[in-house]
Design a protein around this motif. Structure first.
Motif, PDB file in Angstrom:
ATOM      1  N   UNK A  13      58.370  20.798   1.095  1.00 36.03           N
ATOM      2  CA  UNK A  13      59.276  20.034  -0.160  1.00 36.03           C
ATOM      3  C   UNK A  13      60.497  19.224   0.322  1.00 36.03           C
ATOM      4  N   UNK A  14      60.499  18.291   0.068  1.00 33.37           N
ATOM      5  CA  UNK A  14      61.960  17.347  -0.001  1.00 33.37           C
ATOM      6  C   UNK A  14      61.893  16.250  -0.971  1.00 33.37           C
ATOM      7  N   UNK A  15      63.084  16.053  -0.993  1.00 36.51           N
ATOM      8  CA  UNK A  15      63.730  14.450  -1.602  1.00 36.51           C
ATOM      9  C   UNK A  15      63.194  14.693  -3.261  1.00 36.51           C
ATOM     10  N   UNK A  16      62.295  13.619  -3.758  1.00 30.55           N
ATOM     11  CA  UNK A  16      62.419  14.035  -5.281  1.00 30.55           C
ATOM     12  C   UNK A  16      61.372  15.460  -5.765  1.00 30.55           C
ATOM     13  N   UNK A  17      60.668  16.135  -4.772  1.00 32.89           N
ATOM     14  CA  UNK A  17      59.445  16.489  -4.840  1.00 32.89           C
ATOM     15  C   UNK A  17      60.934  18.165  -5.917  1.00 32.89           C
ATOM     16  N   UNK A  18      61.926  17.896  -5.240  1.00 30.88           N
ATOM     17  CA  UNK A  18      62.277  19.326  -5.973  1.00 30.88           C
ATOM     18  C   UNK A  18      62.679  19.514  -7.197  1.00 30.88           C
ATOM     19  N   UNK A  19      62.701  17.771  -7.607  1.00 34.20           N
ATOM     20  CA  UNK A  19      63.912  18.303  -9.139  1.00 34.20           C
ATOM     21  C   UNK A  19      61.862  17.844 -10.494  1.00 34.20           C
ATOM     22  N   UNK A  20      61.091  17.717  -9.535  1.00 31.37           N
ATOM     23  CA  UNK A  20      59.727  17.868 -10.072  1.00 31.37           C
ATOM     24  C   UNK A  20      58.844  18.759 -10.376  1.00 31.37           C
ATOM     25  N   UNK A  21      59.366  19.872  -9.830  1.00 28.88           N
ATOM     26  CA  UNK A  21      57.964  20.646  -9.691  1.00 28.88           C
ATOM     27  C   UNK A  21      57.135  20.441 -11.353  1.00 28.88           C
ATOM     28  N   UNK A  22      57.354  20.764 -12.459  1.00 27.63           N
ATOM     29  CA  UNK A  22      56.584  20.976 -13.890  1.00 27.63           C
ATOM     30  C   UNK A  22      55.394  19.848 -13.372  1.00 27.63           C
ATOM     31  N   UNK A  23      55.878  18.390 -13.584  1.00 27.24           N
ATOM     32  CA  UNK A  23      55.062  17.434 -13.158  1.00 27.24           C
ATOM     33  C   UNK A  23      54.290  17.693 -11.858  1.00 27.24           C
ATOM     34  N   UNK A  24      54.752  18.571 -10.583  1.00 29.78           N
ATOM     35  CA  UNK A  24      53.881  18.671  -9.378  1.00 29.78           C
ATOM     36  C   UNK A  24      52.877  20.199  -9.840  1.00 29.78           C
ATOM     37  N   UNK A  25      53.845  20.784 -10.349  1.00 33.99           N
ATOM     38  CA  UNK A  25      52.145  21.843 -10.778  1.00 33.99           C
ATOM     39  C   UNK A  25      51.220  20.777 -11.651  1.00 33.99           C
ATOM     40  N   UNK A  26      51.441  20.793 -12.771  1.00 31.55           N
ATOM     41  CA  UNK A  26      50.752  20.029 -13.978  1.00 31.55           C
ATOM     42  C   UNK A  26      49.510  19.245 -13.114  1.00 31.55           C
ATOM     43  N   UNK A  27      50.098  18.427 -11.864  1.00 32.08           N
ATOM     44  CA  UNK A  27      49.031  16.978 -11.856  1.00 32.08           C
ATOM     45  C   UNK A  27      47.707  18.107 -11.019  1.00 32.08           C
ATOM     46  N   UNK A  28      48.321  19.253 -10.218  1.00 30.44           N
ATOM     47  CA  UNK A  28      47.491  19.863  -8.959  1.00 30.44           C
ATOM     48  C   UNK A  28      46.776  20.762  -9.896  1.00 30.44           C
ATOM     49  N   UNK A  29      46.942  21.092 -10.744  1.00 27.57           N
ATOM     50  CA  UNK A  29      46.291  22.212 -11.455  1.00 27.57           C
ATOM     51  C   UNK A  29      45.306  21.589 -12.619  1.00 27.57           C
ATOM     52  N   UNK A  30      45.481  20.287 -12.603  1.00 30.12           N
ATOM     53  CA  UNK A  30      44.560  19.644 -12.624  1.00 30.12           C
ATOM     54  C   UNK A  30      42.229  18.938 -11.385  1.00 30.12           C
ATOM     55  N   UNK A  31      42.956  19.356 -10.610  1.00 32.51           N
ATOM     56  CA  UNK A  31      41.746  19.958  -9.606  1.00 32.51           C
ATOM     57  C   UNK A  31      41.286  20.777  -9.683  1.00 32.51           C
ATOM     58  N   UNK A  32      39.698  20.720 -10.131  1.00 26.06           N
ATOM     59  CA  UNK A  32      38.708  22.081  -9.990  1.00 26.06           C
ATOM     60  C   UNK A  32      39.186  22.731  -8.846  1.00 26.06           C
ATOM     61  N   UNK A  33      39.734  22.446  -7.778  1.00 28.44           N
ATOM     62  CA  UNK A  33      39.389  23.497  -6.519  1.00 28.44           C
ATOM     63  C   UNK A  33      40.719  23.935  -6.622  1.00 28.44           C
ATOM     64  N   UNK A  34      41.649  23.969  -7.485  1.00 29.69           N
ATOM     65  CA  UNK A  34      42.818  24.649  -7.020  1.00 29.69           C
ATOM     66  C   UNK A  34      43.015  25.364  -8.576  1.00 29.69           C
ATOM     67  N   UNK A  35      43.578  26.708  -8.193  1.00 32.13           N
ATOM     68  CA  UNK A  35      43.337  27.952  -8.914  1.00 32.13           C
ATOM     69  C   UNK A  35      45.163  28.580  -9.386  1.00 32.13           C
ATOM     70  N   UNK A  36      46.120  28.176  -8.526  1.00 31.53           N
ATOM     71  CA  UNK A  36      47.748  28.529  -9.262  1.00 31.53           C
ATOM     72  C   UNK A  36      48.101  27.604  -8.077  1.00 31.53           C
ATOM     73  N   UNK A  37      49.449  27.496  -8.575  1.00 27.66           N
ATOM     74  CA  UNK A  37      50.321  26.854  -7.757  1.00 27.66           C
ATOM     75  C   UNK A  37      51.533  27.743  -8.141  1.00 27.66           C
ATOM     76  N   UNK A  38      52.622  27.309  -7.194  1.00 24.64           N
ATOM     77  CA  UNK A  38      54.124  28.607  -7.504  1.00 24.64           C
ATOM     78  C   UNK A  38      54.819  28.229  -6.248  1.00 24.64           C
ATOM     79  N   UNK A  39      56.375  27.863  -7.049  1.00 21.57           N
ATOM     80  CA  UNK A  39      57.269  27.291  -6.078  1.00 21.57           C
ATOM     81  C   UNK A  39      58.334  28.531  -5.954  1.00 21.57           C
ATOM     82  N   UNK A  40      58.789  28.455  -4.132  1.00 21.35           N
ATOM     83  CA  UNK A  40      59.877  29.009  -3.936  1.00 21.35           C
ATOM     84  C   UNK A  40      60.952  28.900  -2.988  1.00 21.35           C
TER      85      UNK A  40
END
Length: 780
Positions: A461-488
């Motif tokens: 991740x870079x730039x603005x992604x680091x401050x929008x992890x909640x929105x990014x996770x919500x967006x990705x979890x809308x995909x039927x092919x994604x079972x889970x998202x986590x950040x480190x």
């Protein structure tokens, strides 16, 4: 000189007259020499690390350690304040340099429309080029980083970003949108350097970001190198560094020592040989054994065929040849044969070198007339001549009369038996070692790490992604092919943050270094980590003040019923809400370390678990999300299982390479055995014919010819098995997680060896046994 040419002429005649034996000798020696020289190239490259610096013997890396549970822990970093203070306080220190490595997967540089991605980058003190002798292409070595926002590029990075344009004075932008001025260009750092980066930022920027950095004795996070004055006692400097730290920080007791730069590639921080040094020793043994086997083949064949030259020797003696003259002749014959072998070996090396570089993962260069190559050739050639050239020459030149000859034949036969046993014992040990090493590497690679690494990819991740992890996770979890998202904060396979200042109930004088893993509430379920007790984080902001421990941390703390206990971390009192089962977040060469998992904070990595067949669609969704926040940044990703495998790539290469060399050793041994059985069949041609006329079956004749060789190989295995077991058992103790030495492996090795021996000996014996006896008896 005339005698030399005469001897060479006779030698050439003998080589032509004995085609099959000449081919066996030249072929076996050539293959052995080629393989040994290739191994020597690898060993020399590993041993040459960092020795291109003019004063490499005076450069040391600082190692910090402290006692925990009665045994010290070591790591190759030091306090941020140590280098500037030590340079002032300890006159034996001529210069100092700190290096802070940035995570390569979160960095890139951009210049106009050119992007240099996946770079190796770090921040270094301006003294870097005064301590180390990396080649400068553009810039002033004495002042390569004049400003806080200066950057030095490698030649490769400069070419990618600027092409033919002069990069000096140009600007580049990093993944955090900071602007840097290019103040120098260095040659690409050599492969045989333990310090390898494409981009060097000025360390002063760290000091700008942390104004009191040079006063922080508790911030132990920086690689620190010292250039000592010639003749300085490094151990004494280490003791004075320890005293300096104690005088400035009495709350955290550290012991400093100095690790020589020249040993960084071969020895661990405690001064013990690491896996690379062990591999160098292993391959050195392989070189010696392979040369020994090749020499044994030559000695066996020459001494076995010695009786065929009795008439020649007698005639030469009648014509006035003395023992020195005979020795000279036979030694020159060996010299010529070895020289031919070396020529063939050189051709093989030229053919094999590209594939060899691919196998070992290096970019070595084979220059025939370089000092290194000629030295390798000279060492191998001298070793072969001394071990295999002298004895046959002495043996042949000492033959006197029939009585003496028969005595000598008896001695030679005994020597041959001993040599056959020796070479097969060595071959069996090598094969057992190679197979065991490969099994150990496969065991480590396939061992369950304690989490589910399949079907997971990660994105930097870079730039603005680091401050929008909640929105990014919500967006990705809308995909039927994604079972889970986590950040480190740091990559799972490269978590390096630690904390040695944690307190807990009943700590007493215990001192433990904890690895700190900063992630979010979904890490444990997404990665499939199992709980031993307690609960996971929730999505509440207060989770940043809770921790989860692994079982190793609980054991080192000596905590009973840890859930609900409170730890002190700095000024905070932090509750333990759960205990996770141990899982591997480092190379499995090392035992699992105490781990503290926290939730919340700044994240830099995104891990996405996909459905088994939905990887492509999940990657498209991740790329679209990434571009929504970073349209000008290249999207890149990696797979967790592949990253896991990379940690053992060098080990697997070493294991496969050693296995290949062991197989070659067995083949060369069998080649020599084939030569001996061929000679035995030739010397017993008439005996075989008589036996057949008298009614002997093919089976009986084959048994007669091969019985001795089978017995010798059996004796070799009896010798090899206990030696191999002792060696392998000790070698495997260096691994934290290891296989056991099983009897099935020895049984398989014995069976394979017997089968190879039967195939080698049996084929030639059957051929001799089925020959027409009329041809062998027609002259009687």
């Amino acid at each position: 000189m005339n005698n030399l040419f005469y001897h060479l002429k006779i030698a050439l005649r003998n080589l032509r007259a004995n085609g099959i034996y000449s081919a066996i000798n030249v072929g076996g020696l050539a293959v052995s020499l080629a393989v040994c020289i290739l191994i020597m190239f690898w060993i020399r490259d590993e041993r040459s690390f960092d020795k291109f610096h003019k004063r490499y013997k005076d450069i040391y890396m600082t190692v910090a350690s402290f006692e925990t549970g009665g045994s010290p822990q070591y790591w190759g970093i030091a306090s941020a304040a140590l280098a500037p203070a030590a340079k002032t306080e300890i006159p034996e220190i001529e210069n100092a340099c700190r290096i802070f490595t940035y995570m390569t997967s979160t960095s890139f540089l951009k210049s106009d429309d050119k992007i240099f991605n996946d770079i190796g980058c770090c921040a270094v003190d301006s003294s870097f080029f005064s301590v180390f002798d990396f080649q400068i292409l553009k810039g002033d070595r004495r002042n390569m980083l004049p400003y806080a926002n200066s950057v030095v590029l490698s030649e490769h990075a400069a070419n990618v970003l600027f092409g033919d344009k002069d990069p000096i004075g140009q600007t580049v932008t990093d993944s955090n949108r900071k602007t840097w001025y290019v103040s120098g260009v260095m040659a690409d750092m050599p492969q045989n350097s333990s310090i390898r980066y494409d981009v060097l930022f000025n360390f002063r920027m760290e000091e700008v970001n942390y104004p009191k950095l040079n006063e922080e004795w508790g911030r132990v996070n920086y690689k620190t190198y010292f250039l000592l004055r010639p003749g300085t006692d490094a151990q004494d400097v280490g003791r004075r560094l320890t005293s300096l730290h104690a005088a400035n920080n009495n709350s955290w007791k550290l012991t400093y020592s100095l690790h020589p730069l020249e040993k960084e590639n071969l020895y661990d921080l405690e001064g013990n040989p690491n896996s690379t040094m062990q591999a160098c020793r292993l391959f050195s043994i392989a070189v010696a054994v392979l040369l020994l086997i090749a020499c044994i083949n030559y000695v066996n064949l020459v001494t076995a065929r010695a009786s065929r030259r009795d008439k020649e020797i007698s005639v030469r003696k009648v014509l006035g040849a003395n023992k020195p003259a005979l020795f000279s002749q036979f030694f020159n014959e060996s010299l010529l044969l070895f020289f031919f072998s070396l020529i063939v070996a050189t051709g093989l090396i030229y053919l094999l070198f590209p594939a060899y570089n691919q196998i070992i993962g290096k970019q070595l260069v084979f220059r025939l007339f370089s000092t290194e190559t000629l030295t390798s050739f000279a060492i191998v050639f001298a070793a072969v001549m001394l071990s295999a050239g002298i004895y046959p020459a002495v043996s042949l030149s000492m033959r006197k009369n029939l009585k003496k000859t028969n005595q000598r034949n008896g001695i030679n036969a005994s020597v041959r038996r001993i040599l056959v046993v020796s070479q097969f014992a060595a071959s069996v040990v090598l094969i057992l070692g190679a197979v065991t090493i490969n099994r150990q590497m496969q065991f480590i690679k396939t061992k369950n790490p304690g989490y589910q690494k399949e079907h997971v990819f990660y994105v930097k991740m870079s730039g603005d992604m680091r401050s929008h992890t909640i929105d990014i996770k919500a967006r990705l979890m809308q995909s039927a092919n994604i079972e889970g998202v986590t950040f480190m904060y740091q990559p799972l396979s490269g978590t390096t943050q630690f904390n040695a200042g944690i307190g807990w109930p009943g700590k007493g004088d215990r001192n433990t270094r904890f690895i700190m893993m900063q992630t979010d509430a979904d890490f444990i379920p997404v990665m499939g980590v199992k709980f031993a007790e307690g609960n996971n984080f929730t999505a509440m902001p207060s989770d940043s003040f809770c921790v989860i421990l692994n079982q190793k941390a609980v054991a080192d703390m000596g905590l009973e019923d840890p859930v609900g206990k409170r730890l002190t971390m700095g000024r905070m009192s932090v509750p333990v809400i759960g205990v996770a089962e141990d899982f591997h977040f480092e190379n499995m060469h090392e035992p699992i370390k105490p781990l503290v998992i926290t939730a919340g904070g700044r994240m830099q990595f995104m891990y996405v678990r996909t459905k088994a067949g939905g990887v492509e669609e999940a990657l498209k969704a991740a790329e679209a999300t990434f571009k929504a926040y970073n349209d000008d940044v290249p999207f890149s990703y990696g797979f967790l299982d592949e990253e896991f495998g990379k940690m053992y790539k060098a080990d697997l290469r070493t294991g496969n390479l050693f296995l290949a060399f062991a197989v070659i050793a067995v083949i060369v041994s069998c080649l020599g055995l084939f030569g001996l059985i061929t000679y035995t069949a030739e010397t017993k041609t008439k005996e075989i014919g008589i036996r057949k006329v008298l009614g002997a079956s093919v089976t009986e004749i084959v048994r007669m010819l091969s019985k001795e060789f089978i017995v010798l190989v059996g004796i070799a295995m009896l010798i090899a098995f206990p030696l191999a077991y002792y060696w392998l058992d000790n070698m495997l103790r260096d691994y934290a997680y290891r296989i056991s030495v099983s009897w099935q492996l020895f049984a398989a090795a014995g069976l394979i060896t017997v089968i190879l021996t039967l195939l080698t000996v049996g084929w030639r014996a059957v051929k001799a046994a089925t020959a027409n006896p009329v041809k062998s008896l027609k002259t009687e």
